[in-house]
Design a protein around this motif. Structure first.
Motif, PDB file in Angstrom:
ATOM      1  N   LEU A 157      26.157  18.274  26.307  1.00  0.00           N
ATOM      2  CA  LEU A 157      27.177  17.701  25.472  1.00  0.00           C
ATOM      3  C   LEU A 157      28.352  19.187  26.315  1.00  0.00           C
ATOM      4  O   LEU A 157      29.360  18.650  26.893  1.00  0.00           O
ATOM      5  CB  LEU A 157      27.951  18.133  24.156  1.00  0.00           C
ATOM      6  CG  LEU A 157      27.193  16.810  23.113  1.00  0.00           C
ATOM      7  CD1 LEU A 157      27.127  17.202  21.962  1.00  0.00           C
ATOM      8  CD2 LEU A 157      27.967  15.684  23.401  1.00  0.00           C
ATOM      9  N   LEU A 158      27.826  19.657  26.403  1.00  0.00           N
ATOM     10  CA  LEU A 158      28.751  21.395  27.489  1.00  0.00           C
ATOM     11  C   LEU A 158      28.932  20.726  28.608  1.00  0.00           C
ATOM     12  O   LEU A 158      29.892  21.000  29.183  1.00  0.00           O
ATOM     13  CB  LEU A 158      28.222  22.701  26.860  1.00  0.00           C
ATOM     14  CG  LEU A 158      28.085  22.976  25.107  1.00  0.00           C
ATOM     15  CD1 LEU A 158      27.464  23.923  24.851  1.00  0.00           C
ATOM     16  CD2 LEU A 158      29.585  23.120  25.458  1.00  0.00           C
ATOM     17  N   ALA A 159      27.736  20.199  29.127  1.00  0.00           N
ATOM     18  CA  ALA A 159      28.007  19.676  30.857  1.00  0.00           C
ATOM     19  C   ALA A 159      28.715  19.112  30.877  1.00  0.00           C
ATOM     20  O   ALA A 159      29.407  18.741  31.834  1.00  0.00           O
ATOM     21  CB  ALA A 159      26.964  19.333  30.989  1.00  0.00           C
ATOM     22  N   THR A 160      29.142  18.089  29.603  1.00  0.00           N
ATOM     23  CA  THR A 160      29.827  17.403  30.378  1.00  0.00           C
ATOM     24  C   THR A 160      31.122  16.854  29.135  1.00  0.00           C
ATOM     25  O   THR A 160      32.172  16.602  29.840  1.00  0.00           O
ATOM     26  CB  THR A 160      28.893  15.169  30.201  1.00  0.00           C
ATOM     27  OG1 THR A 160      29.105  15.432  28.044  1.00  0.00           O
ATOM     28  CG2 THR A 160      27.814  15.560  30.839  1.00  0.00           C
ATOM     29  N   LEU A 161      31.559  18.058  28.993  1.00  0.00           N
ATOM     30  CA  LEU A 161      32.837  17.431  27.679  1.00  0.00           C
ATOM     31  C   LEU A 161      33.950  18.156  29.244  1.00  0.00           C
ATOM     32  O   LEU A 161      33.554  19.747  29.503  1.00  0.00           O
ATOM     33  CB  LEU A 161      32.855  18.721  26.786  1.00  0.00           C
ATOM     34  CG  LEU A 161      32.360  18.363  25.747  1.00  0.00           C
ATOM     35  CD1 LEU A 161      32.216  19.798  24.309  1.00  0.00           C
ATOM     36  CD2 LEU A 161      32.922  17.585  24.579  1.00  0.00           C
ATOM     37  N   PRO A 162      35.094  17.751  28.962  1.00  0.00           N
ATOM     38  CA  PRO A 162      36.279  18.128  30.051  1.00  0.00           C
ATOM     39  C   PRO A 162      36.747  19.064  29.344  1.00  0.00           C
ATOM     40  O   PRO A 162      37.386  19.741  30.247  1.00  0.00           O
ATOM     41  CB  PRO A 162      37.292  16.598  29.561  1.00  0.00           C
ATOM     42  CG  PRO A 162      36.729  14.951  29.405  1.00  0.00           C
ATOM     43  CD  PRO A 162      35.275  15.913  28.509  1.00  0.00           C
ATOM     44  N   GLY A 163      37.246  19.144  28.055  1.00  0.00           N
ATOM     45  CA  GLY A 163      37.851  20.913  27.587  1.00  0.00           C
ATOM     46  C   GLY A 163      37.024  21.882  28.124  1.00  0.00           C
ATOM     47  O   GLY A 163      37.107  22.611  28.252  1.00  0.00           O
ATOM     48  N   SER A 164      35.542  21.462  28.275  1.00  0.00           N
ATOM     49  CA  SER A 164      34.598  22.655  29.357  1.00  0.00           C
ATOM     50  C   SER A 164      34.399  22.653  30.806  1.00  0.00           C
ATOM     51  O   SER A 164      33.541  23.494  30.647  1.00  0.00           O
ATOM     52  CB  SER A 164      33.304  22.687  28.662  1.00  0.00           C
ATOM     53  OG  SER A 164      33.280  22.709  27.014  1.00  0.00           O
ATOM     54  N   ILE A 165      35.737  22.189  30.985  1.00  0.00           N
ATOM     55  CA  ILE A 165      34.794  21.906  32.881  1.00  0.00           C
ATOM     56  C   ILE A 165      35.965  22.043  33.710  1.00  0.00           C
ATOM     57  O   ILE A 165      35.966  22.911  33.924  1.00  0.00           O
ATOM     58  CB  ILE A 165      34.464  20.431  33.164  1.00  0.00           C
ATOM     59  CG1 ILE A 165      33.015  19.422  32.751  1.00  0.00           C
ATOM     60  CG2 ILE A 165      35.137  20.075  34.409  1.00  0.00           C
ATOM     61  CD1 ILE A 165      33.103  18.112  32.492  1.00  0.00           C
ATOM     62  N   ASP A 166      37.688  22.440  32.956  1.00  0.00           N
ATOM     63  CA  ASP A 166      38.569  22.098  33.548  1.00  0.00           C
ATOM     64  C   ASP A 166      39.203  23.530  34.592  1.00  0.00           C
ATOM     65  O   ASP A 166      38.723  24.526  35.238  1.00  0.00           O
ATOM     66  CB  ASP A 166      39.954  21.278  33.667  1.00  0.00           C
ATOM     67  CG  ASP A 166      40.508  22.320  32.584  1.00  0.00           C
ATOM     68  OD1 ASP A 166      39.392  23.253  31.464  1.00  0.00           O
ATOM     69  OD2 ASP A 166      41.567  22.227  32.198  1.00  0.00           O
ATOM     70  N   ARG A 167      38.195  25.128  33.778  1.00  0.00           N
ATOM     71  CA  ARG A 167      38.872  25.488  33.148  1.00  0.00           C
ATOM     72  C   ARG A 167      37.374  26.506  34.043  1.00  0.00           C
ATOM     73  O   ARG A 167      37.354  28.580  34.804  1.00  0.00           O
ATOM     74  CB  ARG A 167      38.757  26.629  32.678  1.00  0.00           C
ATOM     75  CG  ARG A 167      40.090  26.231  32.433  1.00  0.00           C
ATOM     76  CD  ARG A 167      40.950  26.836  30.489  1.00  0.00           C
ATOM     77  NE  ARG A 167      41.759  28.229  31.221  1.00  0.00           N
ATOM     78  CZ  ARG A 167      43.042  27.885  31.662  1.00  0.00           C
ATOM     79  NH1 ARG A 167      44.086  26.938  31.882  1.00  0.00           N
ATOM     80  NH2 ARG A 167      43.390  29.300  31.871  1.00  0.00           N
ATOM     81  N   SER A 168      36.152  25.800  34.523  1.00  0.00           N
ATOM     82  CA  SER A 168      35.049  26.092  34.917  1.00  0.00           C
ATOM     83  C   SER A 168      34.931  25.810  36.399  1.00  0.00           C
ATOM     84  O   SER A 168      33.475  25.720  36.724  1.00  0.00           O
ATOM     85  CB  SER A 168      33.753  26.583  33.960  1.00  0.00           C
ATOM     86  OG  SER A 168      33.671  24.862  33.568  1.00  0.00           O
ATOM     87  N   THR A 169      35.329  24.606  36.921  1.00  0.00           N
ATOM     88  CA  THR A 169      35.050  24.254  38.074  1.00  0.00           C
ATOM     89  C   THR A 169      35.434  25.198  38.869  1.00  0.00           C
ATOM     90  O   THR A 169      36.817  25.716  39.923  1.00  0.00           O
ATOM     91  CB  THR A 169      36.645  22.816  38.768  1.00  0.00           C
ATOM     92  OG1 THR A 169      37.780  23.794  37.970  1.00  0.00           O
ATOM     93  CG2 THR A 169      35.926  22.364  37.605  1.00  0.00           C
ATOM     94  N   ALA A 170      34.634  24.893  40.160  1.00  0.00           N
ATOM     95  CA  ALA A 170      34.809  25.598  41.479  1.00  0.00           C
ATOM     96  C   ALA A 170      36.599  25.490  42.308  1.00  0.00           C
ATOM     97  O   ALA A 170      36.938  24.611  42.372  1.00  0.00           O
ATOM     98  CB  ALA A 170      34.245  24.624  42.386  1.00  0.00           C
ATOM     99  N   GLY A 171      36.909  26.710  42.215  1.00  0.00           N
ATOM    100  CA  GLY A 171      38.708  26.455  43.005  1.00  0.00           C
ATOM    101  C   GLY A 171      39.437  27.245  42.041  1.00  0.00           C
ATOM    102  O   GLY A 171      39.921  27.548  41.840  1.00  0.00           O
TER     103      GLY A 171
END
Length: 658
Positions: A134-148
């Protein structure tokens, strides 16, 4: 063999999470990031790499005063700089930019790994892997942890996870030596977090929430020495190693009160009860005594917050309607569709999981918690609707505050009357606190929703596994492996079934949704033109959002930036540049700030004073061939002799008469 397979499963989830988060890296132009703040931390890391430390005052920003870096918490750029030094010692071709680019994704994976390993040892591979997926795929947990997106969010989340998890482990270990080591690990991580972000006190508050629960549910003061060790590991060390905690000004004025004072207050309460319990009359009412002391501390806290509210009001209320506050999207409140877009059905399932887990508590006490939680969640999910229904956002905020107080009082009552411990009690309490603290902050500022994915995934997993177990019992399947199969199928439905949110379908979009900043090539080329055609001591006045990019890409000095060090200056910039009554006001403001050039961009208002007729004091510099029609204009300022500096343009906050 089984442990090896379980390890492979967890590692695979980590790899999937990492691969999702680096999808957008290949689309970024060289030396560019996906936000304004990453340039700021990258520049500080460059300074640390070259000079060994950050200067006391940065005289390339916020001129003519410069940025006081002693009041900032700069561990993140130090980590970037020294991580690069270590890696480049082995891999010579790795650059600081490459390290900065991928560190957010790596930090998230480390934090996720620590969390999953803890849950694996406490709840098994099925629970741990479900939370991980769930944490790997939740958009809310992704956008501020992306490369860049090389901001410090992922770094702080990682430290927060480690601080909380190591403390929970220390509470559950039976070896005194191991307990001391885990406690020191948690305290040291809190020290690192305290040097990384002003908001790290929320993670410390989660630990304090667990300790208050222990305080209220215990009859004696056991392990007070362990708590003292944890407090001593970061409270005095932060105080003596950072001036922001000793003599904070501006945004750091009350930093000590939110990070250092709460652990000390609880320590005082515990010591006081320990002393009072030596008296027989108090010994018979240990938990009532704890409740009374806790309520007294809460009352004094509310009085303190009321007293310092004027401090915040003076600096923020007059600016609440400014273009600055209206344009910072991450500081805006969240609405119902926002939550569903970011977290799909996991937000609702996780919230229901919180009801479910408290309702299962023994002695029916948890059922008391359900109603306050429901009211609290209504004020979160339907904030925009309540603003309309109740007539104003203030009335809605009062309802939110009331529901929060009701939740707190119910929590205190349950703790004081609890007779039998629940399974994994301290873990459950920690995740409940994590949920309440971060979602309460995210209600008023979207940026904090990045931190709520962990409790949502935890409580959603409770529901999913409970449903799978119920189905297996209903159809009378005896094979234990079928529960794992059913859990996996339910997760697939949550991930990809659109009527249930289907957040998994948006995972890659969330990873690639952030584009390079500046957003267009023309702006980037303009900044590069400035770099090669202006001297490094040039001072370019521009919209605050381009402050750090002017420092890094254009390599010139600036007067305001996205750091919001002196937000009133950004207000003054709008007032005396874009909304100026006369050209003289513009020139006096720029001269006072020692500006040599001024840049007009797409982000500036269409009705800006600069878009009108200007005198020869503004010399067009770039782009000369299409200057009149260009969306970006750079002028060199040629000050007339009668233009003088005026200290009113350097005021750092509005007067009380404002």
């Amino acid at each position: 063999m089984k442990s090896c397979i379980n390890g492979i499963v967890l590692v695979s989830i980590m790899c999937i999470a990492f691969l999702i988060r680096i999808q957008g890296a290949s689309t970024l132009p060289d030396e560019m990031f996906t936000g304004a703040d990453p340039y700021h931390y990258y520049r500080l890391a460059e300074i640390i790499s070259d000079e060994g430390s950050v200067p006391a005052r940065d005289m390339n920003r916020w001129l003519p005063l410069g940025r006081d870096l002693r009041q900032t918490l700069n561990l993140y750029p130090y980590m970037l700089a020294y991580t690069h030094k270590v890696i480049s010692f082995v891999f010579k071709n790795v650059t600081l930019y490459q390290v900065s680019l991928y560190v957010p994704a790596i930090c998230f994976i480390i934090g996720l790994g620590v969390l999953c390993m803890f849950l694996y040892h406490r709840r098994g591979i099925l629970f741990a892997s479900s939370v991980g997926i769930l944490l790997a795929t939740l958009p809310g947990s992704i956008d501020r942890s992306t490369a860049g997106f090389s901001d410090r969010d992922s770094w702080c989340l990682m430290l927060g996870i480690i601080a909380v998890i190591t403390y929970l482990v220390s509470l559950q270990t039976h070896s005194r030596r191991n307990c001391l080591l885990w406690t020191l690990a948690s305290g040291f991580t809190c020290f690192l977090g305290g040097h990384s972000w002003e908001g790290f006190g929320i993670f410390i508050s989660i630990i304090l929430f667990v300790e208050i629960w222990r305080f209220l549910t215990s009859e004696t003061e056991k392990h007070i020495g362990i708590y003292l060790l944890w407090t001593a590991a970061f409270v005095p060390t932060l105080y003596f190693t950072s001036i922001a905690y000793r003599a904070g000004v501006g945004m750091a004025t009350h930093l000590y009160a939110f990070i250092l004072i709460p652990p000390l207050v609880l320590l005082i309460l515990r010591v006081l009860r320990h002393l009072l319990l030596k008296i027989e009359n108090f010994r018979l009412h240990a938990r009532a005594l704890a409740a009374g002391l806790t309520l007294t501390a809460i009352a004094f806290t509310l009085i303190f917050l009321f007293k310092i509210s004027d401090t915040f009001a003076i600096t923020t209320v007059p600016l609440s309607q400014s273009r600055l506050m209206q344009s910072v999207v991450e500081l805006q409140s969240a609405h119902f569709n926002y939550w569903l877009t970011r977290y799909g059905s996991v937000f609702l399932i996780g919230s229901f999981g919180l009801f479910f887990i408290t309702a299962k508590w023994k002695e029916k006490q948890g059922e008391l918690f359900v109603l306050p939680i429901v009211l609290f969640m209504i004020t979160i999910l339907f904030q925009d609707k309540l603003d309309t229904l109740l007539g104003s956002s203030q009335n809605s905020a009062m309802l939110f505050f009331g529901s929060s107080c009701l939740c707190l009082l119910t929590f205190l009552f349950i703790a004081c009357t609890r007779k039998n411990a629940i399974k994994d009690e301290y873990v459950v309490i920690a995740f409940i606190a994590w949920f309440f603290f971060w979602i309460a902050l995210a209600r008023g500022a979207r940026r904090y929703d990045f931190f709520i994915g962990i409790p949502l995934a935890y409580f959603a997993t409770e529901i999913v596994i409970a449903i799978a177990h119920h189905i297996r019992k209903t159809v009378k399947w005896k094979q234990p492996a079928l529960r794992s199969v059913l859990t996996f199928l339910l997760l697939v439905i949550i991930l990809f079934f659109k009527p249930l949110g289907g957040h998994g379908l948006r995972s890659l979009d969330a990873a690639t949704g952030r584009v390079a900043f500046p957003e267009d090539a023309f702006t980037t080329n303009s900044l590069k033109w400035i770099k090669y055609n202006l001297k490094s001591d040039a001072v370019v006045a521009a919209d605050w959002s381009y402050g750090s990019t002017l420092n890094v890409i254009a390599e010139v000095k600036t007067i305001v930036d996205q750091d919001h060090y002196i937000p009133y200056w950004i207000h003054l910039y709008d007032n005396y540049i874009h909304n100026a009554k006369t050209e003289r006001e513009v020139l006096e403001f720029l001269k006072t700030h020692e500006a040599t050039h001024i840049l007009l961009t797409k982000r500036d208002p269409k009705n800006s004073f600069l878009r009108g007729q200007l005198s020869g004091a503004f010399l067009p510099v770039y782009p000369k061939n299409i200057f009149a029609d260009s969306s970006i204009k750079l002028w060199k300022i040629q000050y007339p002799p009668d233009i003088k500096k005026d200290p009113r343009y350097l005021e750092t906050e509005p007067s009380k008469e404002y």
